[in-house]
Enzyme design. Structure first.
Site, PDB file in Angstrom:
ATOM      1  N   TYR A  88       0.890  -1.268   0.048  1.00 12.65           N
ATOM      2  CA  TYR A  88      -0.246  -0.101  -0.098  1.00 12.65           C
ATOM      3  C   TYR A  88       0.778   1.211   0.127  1.00 12.65           C
ATOM      4  CZ  TYR A  88      -3.336   3.502   1.162  1.00 12.65           C
ATOM      5  OH  TYR A  88      -3.999   4.828   1.568  1.00 12.65           O
ATOM      6  N   LYS A  96       1.204   4.223  -3.065  1.00 17.51           N
ATOM      7  CA  LYS A  96       0.821   5.510  -2.943  1.00 17.51           C
ATOM      8  C   LYS A  96       2.318   6.525  -2.998  1.00 17.51           C
ATOM      9  CE  LYS A  96      -3.347   4.924  -2.325  1.00 17.51           C
ATOM     10  NZ  LYS A  96      -4.443   5.644  -3.213  1.00 17.51           N
TER      11      LYS A  96
END
Length: 125
Positions: A91, A95
């Site tokens: 994640y 990002k």
């Protein structure tokens, strides 16, 4: 969607829209040490968080560049892009990709669009 073609189809279907603002807002996460994460889970996180914004952004670039007025593009990134967290490696990494994509796209479109990465903290959805 893991290939560009569906995004090109979307762009074709909305080719007559005047896109003043484009929000590239996508995000999924998974929790746990990388060692125990399933490859499919990692692929899903990276696909949604990284491929989705770059493919949709690319598909709509010609519409944005052809406008007489400036456009705005906002990519939803995450505070996790600037503060890596154990247990959220795919994640956080995806990002970072979203944030850097926005920064680079800002320079590519500096004459026709304002581009920024929004990096919010934890949210409840």
């Amino acid at each position: 969607m893991t290939t560009y073609e569906p995004y090109a189809k979307i762009a074709e279907e909305i080719k007559d829209l005047d896109i003043a603002m484009l929000y590239l807002n996508a995000g999924v996460t998974g929790y746990g040490p990388l060692e125990i994460m399933e490859p499919k889970e990692i692929q899903d996180i990276v696909t949604v968080n990284s491929l989705h914004p770059i493919y949709l952004g690319k598909a709509l670039l010609s519409q944005i560049k052809s406008r007489k007025a400036r456009s705005a593009i906002v990519l939803t990134s995450s505070g996790a892009a600037v503060r890596p967290l154990a247990g959220l490696l795919p994640y956080c990494s995806s990002k970072v990709f979203a944030s850097y994509f926005a920064r680079a796209l800002h320079w590519e479109l500096k004459d026709c669009a304002d581009v920024l990465a929004w990096e919010p903290g934890e949210t409840s959805t």
